[in-house]
Design a protein around this motif. Structure first.
Motif, PDB file in Angstrom:
ATOM      1  N   ARG A 110       4.047   9.559 -11.217  1.00  0.00           N
ATOM      2  CA  ARG A 110       3.583   8.529 -12.149  1.00  0.00           C
ATOM      3  C   ARG A 110       3.364   9.093 -13.550  1.00  0.00           C
ATOM      4  O   ARG A 110       3.765   8.485 -14.543  1.00  0.00           O
ATOM      5  N   ILE A 111       2.758  10.254 -13.650  1.00  0.00           N
ATOM      6  CA  ILE A 111       2.471  10.845 -14.956  1.00  0.00           C
ATOM      7  C   ILE A 111       3.765  11.233 -15.673  1.00  0.00           C
ATOM      8  O   ILE A 111       3.925  10.987 -16.868  1.00  0.00           O
ATOM      9  N   SER A 112       4.693  11.839 -14.933  1.00  0.00           N
ATOM     10  CA  SER A 112       5.944  12.283 -15.554  1.00  0.00           C
ATOM     11  C   SER A 112       6.970  11.155 -15.672  1.00  0.00           C
ATOM     12  O   SER A 112       8.010  11.341 -16.292  1.00  0.00           O
ATOM     13  N   ARG A 113       6.662  10.003 -15.066  1.00  0.00           N
ATOM     14  CA  ARG A 113       7.541   8.826 -15.092  1.00  0.00           C
ATOM     15  C   ARG A 113       8.922   9.120 -14.514  1.00  0.00           C
ATOM     16  O   ARG A 113       9.933   8.607 -14.998  1.00  0.00           O
ATOM     17  N   ILE A 114       8.947   9.937 -13.475  1.00  0.00           N
ATOM     18  CA  ILE A 114      10.207  10.269 -12.806  1.00  0.00           C
ATOM     19  C   ILE A 114      10.735   9.042 -12.066  1.00  0.00           C
ATOM     20  O   ILE A 114      11.916   8.733 -12.140  1.00  0.00           O
ATOM     21  N   GLY A 115       9.865   8.371 -11.322  1.00  0.00           N
ATOM     22  CA  GLY A 115      10.257   7.159 -10.608  1.00  0.00           C
ATOM     23  C   GLY A 115      10.890   7.380  -9.249  1.00  0.00           C
ATOM     24  O   GLY A 115      11.533   6.485  -8.716  1.00  0.00           O
ATOM     25  N   ASN A 116      10.742   8.569  -8.679  1.00  0.00           N
ATOM     26  CA  ASN A 116      11.288   8.839  -7.350  1.00  0.00           C
ATOM     27  C   ASN A 116      10.504   8.124  -6.248  1.00  0.00           C
ATOM     28  O   ASN A 116      11.070   7.799  -5.212  1.00  0.00           O
ATOM     29  N   ILE A 117       9.222   7.925  -6.469  1.00  0.00           N
ATOM     30  CA  ILE A 117       8.365   7.282  -5.481  1.00  0.00           C
ATOM     31  C   ILE A 117       8.092   5.858  -5.954  1.00  0.00           C
ATOM     32  O   ILE A 117       7.617   5.650  -7.062  1.00  0.00           O
ATOM     33  N   PRO A 118       8.383   4.862  -5.102  1.00  0.00           N
ATOM     34  CA  PRO A 118       8.111   3.473  -5.494  1.00  0.00           C
ATOM     35  C   PRO A 118       6.611   3.238  -5.677  1.00  0.00           C
ATOM     36  O   PRO A 118       5.787   4.036  -5.216  1.00  0.00           O
ATOM     37  N   SER A 119       6.261   2.143  -6.311  1.00  0.00           N
ATOM     38  CA  SER A 119       4.841   1.825  -6.486  1.00  0.00           C
ATOM     39  C   SER A 119       4.190   1.617  -5.128  1.00  0.00           C
ATOM     40  O   SER A 119       4.861   1.277  -4.143  1.00  0.00           O
ATOM     41  N   LEU A 120       2.890   1.820  -5.065  1.00  0.00           N
ATOM     42  CA  LEU A 120       2.181   1.646  -3.802  1.00  0.00           C
ATOM     43  C   LEU A 120       2.295   0.208  -3.301  1.00  0.00           C
ATOM     44  O   LEU A 120       2.418  -0.027  -2.101  1.00  0.00           O
ATOM     45  N   GLY A 121       2.281  -0.751  -4.211  1.00  0.00           N
ATOM     46  CA  GLY A 121       2.432  -2.146  -3.826  1.00  0.00           C
ATOM     47  C   GLY A 121       3.749  -2.400  -3.126  1.00  0.00           C
ATOM     48  O   GLY A 121       3.807  -3.120  -2.125  1.00  0.00           O
ATOM     49  N   THR A 122       4.815  -1.800  -3.629  1.00  0.00           N
ATOM     50  CA  THR A 122       6.130  -1.944  -3.012  1.00  0.00           C
ATOM     51  C   THR A 122       6.148  -1.317  -1.628  1.00  0.00           C
ATOM     52  O   THR A 122       6.660  -1.908  -0.671  1.00  0.00           O
ATOM     53  N   ILE A 123       5.585  -0.139  -1.500  1.00  0.00           N
ATOM     54  CA  ILE A 123       5.559   0.554  -0.214  1.00  0.00           C
ATOM     55  C   ILE A 123       4.739  -0.237   0.800  1.00  0.00           C
ATOM     56  O   ILE A 123       5.141  -0.404   1.955  1.00  0.00           O
ATOM     57  N   ILE A 124       3.599  -0.774   0.368  1.00  0.00           N
ATOM     58  CA  ILE A 124       2.748  -1.558   1.262  1.00  0.00           C
ATOM     59  C   ILE A 124       3.479  -2.814   1.722  1.00  0.00           C
ATOM     60  O   ILE A 124       3.452  -3.167   2.910  1.00  0.00           O
ATOM     61  N   ARG A 125       4.155  -3.513   0.805  1.00  0.00           N
ATOM     62  CA  ARG A 125       4.915  -4.713   1.182  1.00  0.00           C
ATOM     63  C   ARG A 125       6.017  -4.377   2.184  1.00  0.00           C
ATOM     64  O   ARG A 125       6.234  -5.101   3.148  1.00  0.00           O
ATOM     65  N   GLU A 126       6.720  -3.266   1.953  1.00  0.00           N
ATOM     66  CA  GLU A 126       7.797  -2.873   2.862  1.00  0.00           C
ATOM     67  C   GLU A 126       7.250  -2.560   4.257  1.00  0.00           C
ATOM     68  O   GLU A 126       7.816  -2.984   5.261  1.00  0.00           O
ATOM     69  N   LYS A 127       6.159  -1.815   4.313  1.00  0.00           N
ATOM     70  CA  LYS A 127       5.582  -1.460   5.610  1.00  0.00           C
ATOM     71  C   LYS A 127       4.980  -2.670   6.311  1.00  0.00           C
ATOM     72  O   LYS A 127       5.073  -2.791   7.530  1.00  0.00           O
ATOM     73  N   SER A 128       4.379  -3.569   5.558  1.00  0.00           N
ATOM     74  CA  SER A 128       3.756  -4.734   6.185  1.00  0.00           C
ATOM     75  C   SER A 128       4.796  -5.737   6.662  1.00  0.00           C
ATOM     76  O   SER A 128       4.529  -6.512   7.578  1.00  0.00           O
ATOM     77  N   SER A 129       5.986  -5.734   6.071  1.00  0.00           N
ATOM     78  CA  SER A 129       7.019  -6.669   6.516  1.00  0.00           C
ATOM     79  C   SER A 129       7.499  -6.329   7.924  1.00  0.00           C
ATOM     80  O   SER A 129       7.977  -7.204   8.643  1.00  0.00           O
TER      81      SER A 129
END
Length: 51
Positions: A21-40
């Motif tokens: 997040r600090i370096s703005r690399i973007g390799n890891i999706p946002s936590l909201g996205t990960i939570i939605r994917e896992k909850s689906s």
């Protein structure tokens, strides 16, 4: 501590997530996205469905 607990529950390294997040690399999706994917994959009924 909430962010640490959330990343731990999702199986993500807290330090890697913060660095991403600090370096703005973007390799890891946002936590909201990960939570939605896992909850689906775990349907909790109509009360948990997004509006």
């Amino acid at each position: 501590m909430s962010l640490v607990a959330t990343t731990r529950k999702l199986g993500i390294s807290f330090f890697e997530y913060v660095r991403d997040r600090i370096s703005r690399i973007g390799n890891i999706p946002s936590l909201g996205t990960i939570i939605r994917e896992k909850s689906s994959s775990n349907p909790f009924g109509w009360s948990w469905m997004p509006e």
